[in-house]
Design a protein around this motif. Structure first.
Motif, mmCIF file in Angstrom:
data_model
loop_
_atom_site.group_PDB
_atom_site.id
_atom_site.type_symbol
_atom_site.label_atom_id
_atom_site.label_comp_id
_atom_site.label_asym_id
_atom_site.label_seq_id
_atom_site.Cartn_x
_atom_site.Cartn_y
_atom_site.Cartn_z
ATOM 1 N N PHE A 86 -47.556 5.795 25.541
ATOM 2 C CA PHE A 86 -48.536 6.875 25.709
ATOM 3 C C PHE A 86 -48.922 7.458 24.350
ATOM 4 O O PHE A 86 -50.111 7.673 24.061
ATOM 5 C CB PHE A 86 -47.976 7.972 26.609
ATOM 6 N N ALA A 87 -47.909 7.691 23.507
ATOM 7 C CA ALA A 87 -48.186 8.203 22.164
ATOM 8 C C ALA A 87 -48.983 7.196 21.343
ATOM 9 O O ALA A 87 -49.885 7.562 20.581
ATOM 10 C CB ALA A 87 -46.868 8.542 21.463
ATOM 11 N N GLN A 88 -48.665 5.910 21.514
ATOM 12 C CA GLN A 88 -49.398 4.863 20.804
ATOM 13 C C GLN A 88 -50.868 4.867 21.209
ATOM 14 O O GLN A 88 -51.762 4.743 20.361
ATOM 15 C CB GLN A 88 -48.776 3.498 21.095
ATOM 16 N N ASN A 89 -51.127 5.006 22.508
ATOM 17 C CA ASN A 89 -52.505 5.098 23.000
ATOM 18 C C ASN A 89 -53.250 6.238 22.328
ATOM 19 O O ASN A 89 -54.374 6.063 21.832
ATOM 20 C CB ASN A 89 -52.512 5.315 24.513
ATOM 21 N N CYS A 90 -52.611 7.406 22.306
ATOM 22 C CA CYS A 90 -53.270 8.605 21.773
ATOM 23 C C CYS A 90 -53.593 8.441 20.288
ATOM 24 O O CYS A 90 -54.705 8.748 19.847
ATOM 25 C CB CYS A 90 -52.378 9.830 22.002
ATOM 26 N N ILE A 91 -52.607 7.962 19.521
ATOM 27 C CA ILE A 91 -52.796 7.875 18.072
ATOM 28 C C ILE A 91 -53.813 6.789 17.711
ATOM 29 O O ILE A 91 -54.698 6.996 16.874
ATOM 30 C CB ILE A 91 -51.446 7.625 17.370
ATOM 31 N N LEU A 92 -53.697 5.605 18.340
ATOM 32 C CA LEU A 92 -54.654 4.538 18.026
ATOM 33 C C LEU A 92 -56.072 4.924 18.435
ATOM 34 O O LEU A 92 -57.038 4.619 17.724
ATOM 35 C CB LEU A 92 -54.248 3.240 18.721
ATOM 36 N N LEU A 93 -56.201 5.603 19.568
ATOM 37 C CA LEU A 93 -57.528 6.049 19.997
ATOM 38 C C LEU A 93 -58.063 7.105 19.038
ATOM 39 O O LEU A 93 -59.258 7.097 18.693
ATOM 40 C CB LEU A 93 -57.441 6.608 21.418
ATOM 41 N N LEU A 94 -57.178 7.989 18.583
ATOM 42 C CA LEU A 94 -57.591 9.019 17.631
ATOM 43 C C LEU A 94 -58.030 8.393 16.310
ATOM 44 O O LEU A 94 -59.048 8.799 15.720
ATOM 45 C CB LEU A 94 -56.428 9.990 17.391
ATOM 46 N N ILE A 95 -57.275 7.378 15.847
ATOM 47 C CA ILE A 95 -57.642 6.685 14.608
ATOM 48 C C ILE A 95 -59.005 6.026 14.749
ATOM 49 O O ILE A 95 -59.868 6.121 13.863
ATOM 50 C CB ILE A 95 -56.578 5.628 14.250
ATOM 51 N N THR A 96 -59.220 5.371 15.894
ATOM 52 C CA THR A 96 -60.483 4.656 16.113
ATOM 53 C C THR A 96 -61.664 5.613 16.176
ATOM 54 O O THR A 96 -62.743 5.325 15.637
ATOM 55 C CB THR A 96 -60.403 3.838 17.413
ATOM 56 N N LEU A 97 -61.467 6.762 16.829
ATOM 57 C CA LEU A 97 -62.559 7.718 16.972
ATOM 58 C C LEU A 97 -62.843 8.470 15.674
ATOM 59 O O LEU A 97 -63.999 8.775 15.364
ATOM 60 C CB LEU A 97 -62.222 8.726 18.084
#
Length: 511
Positions: A473-484
């Motif tokens: 879940f944390a990986q999803n949040c951080i990678l999505l944040l990096i991409t955005l």
């Protein structure tokens, strides 16, 4: 009408060949046509409404791209697995040793080589999008040199793996058997590393259909080779890893011959060149974070298996975690195909300077990944008992696996997006950011929570898997944040050869 026919013919011609301005041509990306058609036609309000939900043309092309990559990945994954199965039929000790060796080979060798080749998804993908076709062959040679050097290092580790496995609290007899198995698997490691580089070289040019045949043929031959070496040649246990090495070399040679003999690679493969040595350091800057990104995630799952072995009812807990891990791996293979599609689309469009097209392709891939993950989850929800029966006949294990199925469904769903976002990171050249994200989420969030829930709160297997879910879940949040938040217009320097003075090296902006 004549103008429409002329436009259609021009599009077909552009799809088949591209010119880089000096007479060199190369096969255009398979998915390029969808990008060109974006925003054109669609036929009425209904079509526009569906396009807001999912670009069906882009999705169709990405699925057609992903399926061959999924099959290719499965065939390569199956070669060492089949060898372990042949070894397992020789006895319980051989089964345990071959299984441990295969797991150790995956996390220390095969996964590492796959990660190293990820740099080609950036370099070759963006180079192809920028129509710097000659550079693809140079990058490929540099990557093969790097893979060869690291294969030597990993081979030394494999040769002396017995004391390492014993240090990791593995049974001495099983460790000795696994180390013996690994020594005969070493030749296959060199072939596997080069094969992965060639696969990325082809993938970034959207040449994927031939890969199915070029990986299926060695896989089919592998059954006969394994049986011949284990039984007919009376090599017994050592014949199984030797068979894997032989089959991996056959696969690598088939890929190499395909490139050397096919005229379609004349622009991108112009023979061996000493110039490739000058790009090794530039390649390593992308390859090392890419390898770390892959290995950190692989290692997290293996750590769960090791932790399960330290619990009171270790046999049951280890079996359950291993079953969940294998199920997650199979589900991830679907995501891997989409990850390859995302990486190729993003890197090609990035290299061509079409940043909006790159973002649009990424969004479609993310939607597809979630949709396919939900299909896997529904299949698992209704067929979990049947699936567990493939692993064990023990009623207790089947019952416990059923209780873990909801958690497994959550983890499979969460694991679908990071796979695609990792592909986007490889395509865009920001692997180092994804590496830091995996390190933080799995080892500073997921593993501590898993240890706390599994050991302190006595949730055992459930606690371990809940900890993994927290990490995902944390990986999803951080990678999505990096991409955005990532500035997609930030320029990345890709090294290329000066066309006028090819002995000199200059830095060229692909974006």
């Amino acid at each position: 009408m004549q103008e429409l026919e002329k436009t259609t013919k021009d599009k077909i011609k552009m799809l088949n060949t591209n010119s880089d301005g000096d007479g060199a041509t190369a096969t255009a990306p398979l998915l390029e046509e969808a990008a060109r058609n974006r925003g054109g036609g669609g036929g009425g309000g209904g079509g526009r409404w569906w396009r807001k939900v999912l670009d069906l043309e882009e999705a169709k092309n990405q699925v057609l791209f992903s399926l061959p990559m999924i099959l290719t990945n499965v065939f390569y994954y199956a070669i060492p697995l089949v060898s372990a199965m042949f070894a397992g039929h020789l006895g319980n000790l051989e089964l345990a040793g071959a299984t441990l060796a295969n797991s150790w080979a995956t996390i220390t060798g095969f996964a590492f080589m796959t990660g190293l080749s990820g740099a080609l998804e950036t370099l070759c993908g963006q180079g192809f999008g920028a129509k710097q076709y000659r550079m693809l062959g140079i990058y490929l040679q540099a990557s093969c040199i790097v893979s060869f050097l690291f294969s030597i290092v990993v081979s030394i580790c494999w040769f002396y793996s017995e004391p390492i496995l014993i240090l990791l609290q593995q049974d001495p007899d099983i460790s000795k058997t696994a180390a013996f198995y690994l020594r005969y698997l070493i030749p296959g490691l060199f072939a596997y590393g080069i094969s992965q580089n060639i696969l990325r070289f082809l993938q970034t040019q959207s040449i994927v259909m031939p890969l199915v045949f070029l990986s299926a043929l060695p896989m089919a031959l592998h059954f006969g080779i394994s049986y011949a070496l284990v039984h007919w040649a009376s090599l017994g246990f050592k014949g199984a890893p030797l068979a894997a090495s032989v089959s991996l070399w056959i696969s690598m040679l088939l890929l190499a011959v395909y490139i050397l003999c096919s005229k379609k690679f004349e622009p991108t493969w112009q023979g061996f060149s000493s110039e490739s040595f000058s790009f090794i350091l530039a390649y390593l800057k992308l390859a090392m974070p890419s390898a770390a990104m892959v290995c950190l995630e692989y290692w997290a799952f293996e750590i769960l298996v090791l932790l399960a072995g330290l619990m009171p009812n270790s046999e049951l807990t280890t079996s359950l975690i291993a079953m969940c891990e294998n199920t997650e791996t199979i589900a991830y293979m679907i995501t891997y195909g989409l990850s390859a599609a995302a990486s190729t689309r993003v890197s090609n469009e990035y290299g061509a300077g079409n940043l909006e097209q790159a973002k649009s392709a990424m969004v479609v891939t993310l939607k597809l990944s979630v949709f396919l993950a939900l299909i896997v989850v529904l299949t698992l929800a209704f067929g979990h008992n049947i699936w567990a029966g493939f692993f064990s006949d023990n009623p207790e294990i089947i019952k416990e696996f059923a209780s873990l199925t909801p958690l497994l469904a959550i983890s499979i769903t969460l694991d679908s997006m990071p796979g695609v976002l990792s592909g986007v990171a490889r395509g865009g050249g920001w692997q180092h950011l994804a590496m830091y994200a995996n390190l933080a989420t799995f080892y500073f969030i997921g593993m501590p929570i898993a240890g706390l829930l599994g050991f302190k709160l006595n949730l055992y297997a459930r606690g371990l898997w809940i900890g993994l879910i927290c990490g995902l879940f944390a990986q999803n949040c951080i990678l999505l944040l990096i991409t955005l938040c990532k500035n997609w217009r930030t320029k990345m320097d890709i090294p290329i050869v000066n066309r006028e003075k090819e002995t000199q090296v200059e830095t060229h902006n692909c974006i």
